[in-house]
Design a protein around this motif. Sequence first.
Motif, mmCIF file in Angstrom:
data_model
loop_
_atom_site.group_PDB
_atom_site.id
_atom_site.type_symbol
_atom_site.label_atom_id
_atom_site.label_comp_id
_atom_site.label_asym_id
_atom_site.label_seq_id
_atom_site.Cartn_x
_atom_site.Cartn_y
_atom_site.Cartn_z
ATOM 1 N N VAL A 97 -1.594 52.968 -26.216
ATOM 2 C CA VAL A 97 -2.690 52.720 -25.067
ATOM 3 C C VAL A 97 -3.893 53.505 -25.516
ATOM 4 C CG1 VAL A 97 -1.777 54.419 -23.481
ATOM 5 C CG2 VAL A 97 -3.405 52.614 -22.655
ATOM 6 N N ARG A 98 -5.143 53.106 -25.587
ATOM 7 C CA ARG A 98 -6.418 53.648 -25.650
ATOM 8 C C ARG A 98 -6.935 53.878 -24.276
ATOM 9 N NH1 ARG A 98 -7.764 55.160 -30.822
ATOM 10 N NH2 ARG A 98 -10.032 55.490 -30.118
ATOM 11 N N CYS A 99 -7.424 54.976 -23.822
ATOM 12 C CA CYS A 99 -7.934 55.022 -22.345
ATOM 13 C C CYS A 99 -8.866 56.280 -22.147
ATOM 14 C CB CYS A 99 -6.734 55.212 -21.456
ATOM 15 S SG CYS A 99 -5.924 56.862 -21.906
ATOM 16 N N SER A 100 -9.613 56.220 -21.306
ATOM 17 C CA SER A 100 -10.540 57.140 -20.736
ATOM 18 C C SER A 100 -9.995 58.474 -20.155
ATOM 19 C CB SER A 100 -11.531 56.750 -19.767
ATOM 20 O OG SER A 100 -10.860 56.497 -18.441
ATOM 21 N N LYS A 101 -10.753 59.357 -20.326
ATOM 22 C CA LYS A 101 -10.220 60.753 -19.572
ATOM 23 C C LYS A 101 -9.966 60.337 -18.007
ATOM 24 C CE LYS A 101 -12.654 64.858 -17.569
ATOM 25 N NZ LYS A 101 -13.918 65.868 -17.466
ATOM 26 N N GLY A 102 -8.883 61.141 -17.548
ATOM 27 C CA GLY A 102 -8.617 60.929 -16.370
ATOM 28 C C GLY A 102 -7.304 59.992 -16.056
ATOM 29 N N THR A 103 -6.900 59.167 -17.186
ATOM 30 C CA THR A 103 -6.188 58.241 -17.045
ATOM 31 C C THR A 103 -4.694 58.875 -16.790
ATOM 32 O OG1 THR A 103 -7.554 56.756 -18.121
ATOM 33 C CG2 THR A 103 -5.140 55.895 -17.788
ATOM 34 N N TYR A 104 -3.819 58.238 -16.005
ATOM 35 C CA TYR A 104 -2.545 58.849 -16.062
ATOM 36 C C TYR A 104 -1.483 57.831 -16.662
ATOM 37 C CZ TYR A 104 -3.520 63.265 -13.349
ATOM 38 O OH TYR A 104 -3.544 64.587 -13.275
ATOM 39 N N ILE A 105 -0.816 58.376 -17.415
ATOM 40 C CA ILE A 105 0.055 57.049 -18.299
ATOM 41 C C ILE A 105 1.241 57.018 -17.654
ATOM 42 C CG2 ILE A 105 0.980 56.498 -20.422
ATOM 43 C CD1 ILE A 105 -1.767 56.862 -20.775
ATOM 44 N N ARG A 106 1.580 58.071 -16.901
ATOM 45 C CA ARG A 106 2.891 57.946 -15.838
ATOM 46 C C ARG A 106 2.453 57.064 -14.691
ATOM 47 N NH1 ARG A 106 3.746 63.105 -13.065
ATOM 48 N NH2 ARG A 106 1.816 63.962 -13.867
ATOM 49 N N SER A 107 1.430 56.886 -14.289
ATOM 50 C CA SER A 107 0.834 55.775 -13.192
ATOM 51 C C SER A 107 0.788 54.466 -13.867
ATOM 52 C CB SER A 107 -0.512 56.527 -12.624
ATOM 53 O OG SER A 107 -0.418 57.471 -11.687
ATOM 54 N N LEU A 108 0.361 54.436 -15.146
ATOM 55 C CA LEU A 108 0.329 53.268 -15.619
ATOM 56 C C LEU A 108 1.540 52.541 -15.986
ATOM 57 C CD1 LEU A 108 -1.344 50.990 -17.300
ATOM 58 C CD2 LEU A 108 -0.916 52.309 -19.202
ATOM 59 N N ALA A 109 2.705 53.504 -16.460
ATOM 60 C CA ALA A 109 4.175 53.082 -16.577
ATOM 61 C C ALA A 109 4.797 52.359 -14.916
ATOM 62 C CB ALA A 109 4.881 54.208 -17.075
ATOM 63 N N HIS A 110 4.430 53.291 -14.105
ATOM 64 C CA HIS A 110 5.039 52.763 -12.701
ATOM 65 C C HIS A 110 4.216 51.568 -12.174
ATOM 66 C CE1 HIS A 110 5.951 53.503 -8.426
ATOM 67 N NE2 HIS A 110 4.759 53.152 -8.063
ATOM 68 N N ASP A 111 2.885 51.481 -12.433
ATOM 69 C CA ASP A 111 2.189 50.058 -11.913
ATOM 70 C C ASP A 111 2.763 48.789 -12.775
ATOM 71 O OD1 ASP A 111 0.852 51.840 -10.136
ATOM 72 O OD2 ASP A 111 -0.912 52.150 -11.395
ATOM 73 N N PHE A 112 2.714 49.284 -14.233
ATOM 74 C CA PHE A 112 3.229 48.261 -14.958
ATOM 75 C C PHE A 112 4.703 47.623 -14.577
ATOM 76 C CE2 PHE A 112 5.022 46.859 -19.073
ATOM 77 C CZ PHE A 112 3.938 45.607 -19.322
ATOM 78 N N GLY A 113 5.507 48.685 -14.353
ATOM 79 C CA GLY A 113 6.713 48.074 -13.656
ATOM 80 C C GLY A 113 6.664 47.416 -12.237
ATOM 81 N N LYS A 114 5.741 47.605 -11.415
ATOM 82 C CA LYS A 114 5.699 47.202 -10.291
ATOM 83 C C LYS A 114 5.104 45.714 -10.253
ATOM 84 C CE LYS A 114 3.597 48.265 -5.851
ATOM 85 N NZ LYS A 114 2.724 49.150 -4.994
ATOM 86 N N ALA A 115 3.963 45.657 -11.455
ATOM 87 C CA ALA A 115 3.373 44.408 -11.786
ATOM 88 C C ALA A 115 4.513 43.181 -12.227
ATOM 89 C CB ALA A 115 2.288 44.453 -12.764
ATOM 90 N N LEU A 116 5.526 43.621 -12.886
ATOM 91 C CA LEU A 116 6.548 42.891 -13.321
ATOM 92 C C LEU A 116 7.682 42.818 -12.442
ATOM 93 C CD1 LEU A 116 6.891 44.612 -16.816
ATOM 94 C CD2 LEU A 116 5.972 42.107 -16.426
ATOM 95 N N GLU A 117 7.666 43.402 -11.184
ATOM 96 C CA GLU A 117 8.519 43.253 -10.039
ATOM 97 C C GLU A 117 9.871 43.792 -10.537
ATOM 98 O OE1 GLU A 117 8.435 39.286 -8.731
ATOM 99 O OE2 GLU A 117 6.655 39.351 -7.556
ATOM 100 N N SER A 118 9.963 44.752 -11.283
ATOM 101 C CA SER A 118 11.267 45.470 -11.727
ATOM 102 C C SER A 118 11.253 47.092 -11.520
ATOM 103 C CB SER A 118 11.376 44.917 -13.278
ATOM 104 O OG SER A 118 10.461 45.767 -14.020
ATOM 105 N N GLY A 119 10.098 47.532 -11.128
ATOM 106 C CA GLY A 119 10.115 49.143 -11.241
ATOM 107 C C GLY A 119 10.042 49.414 -12.609
ATOM 108 N N GLY A 120 9.613 50.728 -12.696
ATOM 109 C CA GLY A 120 9.367 51.289 -14.252
ATOM 110 C C GLY A 120 8.881 52.944 -14.053
ATOM 111 N N HIS A 121 9.501 53.567 -15.258
ATOM 112 C CA HIS A 121 8.983 54.897 -15.057
ATOM 113 C C HIS A 121 8.828 55.317 -16.865
ATOM 114 C CE1 HIS A 121 13.291 55.217 -15.532
ATOM 115 N NE2 HIS A 121 13.177 56.181 -16.262
ATOM 116 N N LEU A 122 8.254 56.429 -16.785
ATOM 117 C CA LEU A 122 7.869 56.680 -18.510
ATOM 118 C C LEU A 122 9.044 57.540 -18.730
ATOM 119 C CD1 LEU A 122 5.377 56.706 -20.321
ATOM 120 C CD2 LEU A 122 4.841 58.885 -19.428
#
Length: 234
Positions: free
Chosen positions: A178-203
């Motif tokens: 991933v390429r991202c701006s200052k202030g991006t939390y990759i942990r939050s991205l992992a959590h939200d990605f899992g939620k979007a897939l309806e499976s949960g997720g963590h880094l």
Amino acid sequence: MQFTEEQFKEGQVLLFDKPLNWTSFQLVNKVRWLIRKAYKIKKIKVGHAGTLDPLATGLLIICTGKFTKRIEEFMGQEKEYTGTIVLGATTPSYDLETEIDATFPTEHLHDDLIQNATAQFTGTIQQKPPVFSALKKEGKRLYEFARAGEEVEIPSREVQISEFEITRIKLPEVHFRVRCSKGTYIRSLAHDFGKALESGGHLSALRRTKIGDFDVANAISLENFETALKQAEA
């Protein structure tokens, strides 16, 4: 790799490959101590540009002397990370700092579904920082609320994700870049990605590979830096 006392005072931009389980603050303290010891000086300004979590490895920019004034400039640059998301389970910290608190089905997941879900997380997106983070609210760090079991409302904020690529799928693990701006939390991205897939997720793993034009391929280890300074002491 050779340094002089004057070079450190005038200002150096040092690229370090932060080891696992070290805080960014610990690495800065160690570098400062090594410089002071090598040149027998009482004070030297040393700071870092962009915190990495203890469970993350990779590029940490450390500035010395007059170059500490450039820290904000480096922190504002785009960053690149690689890592691994484990689908099917969540943790309160969104990574391995805390134990799994819920599990979810993964039978419905397939490669196309996972690949296509990245589109939801590219461009300008809203993201909530993890409650287990050092951000402050009402004068307290968020992780202080979390560890005390107190509920706290965390406002979402706007971040930019220019690239989100799935590089390998071996369920329940999904590897990404991933390429991202200052202030991006990759942990939050992992959590939200899992939620979007309806499976949960963590880094489960994270490595910072780039900050602007700086690349971890050009970074030095703490051990090599220490060896170079011992040569200066001799």
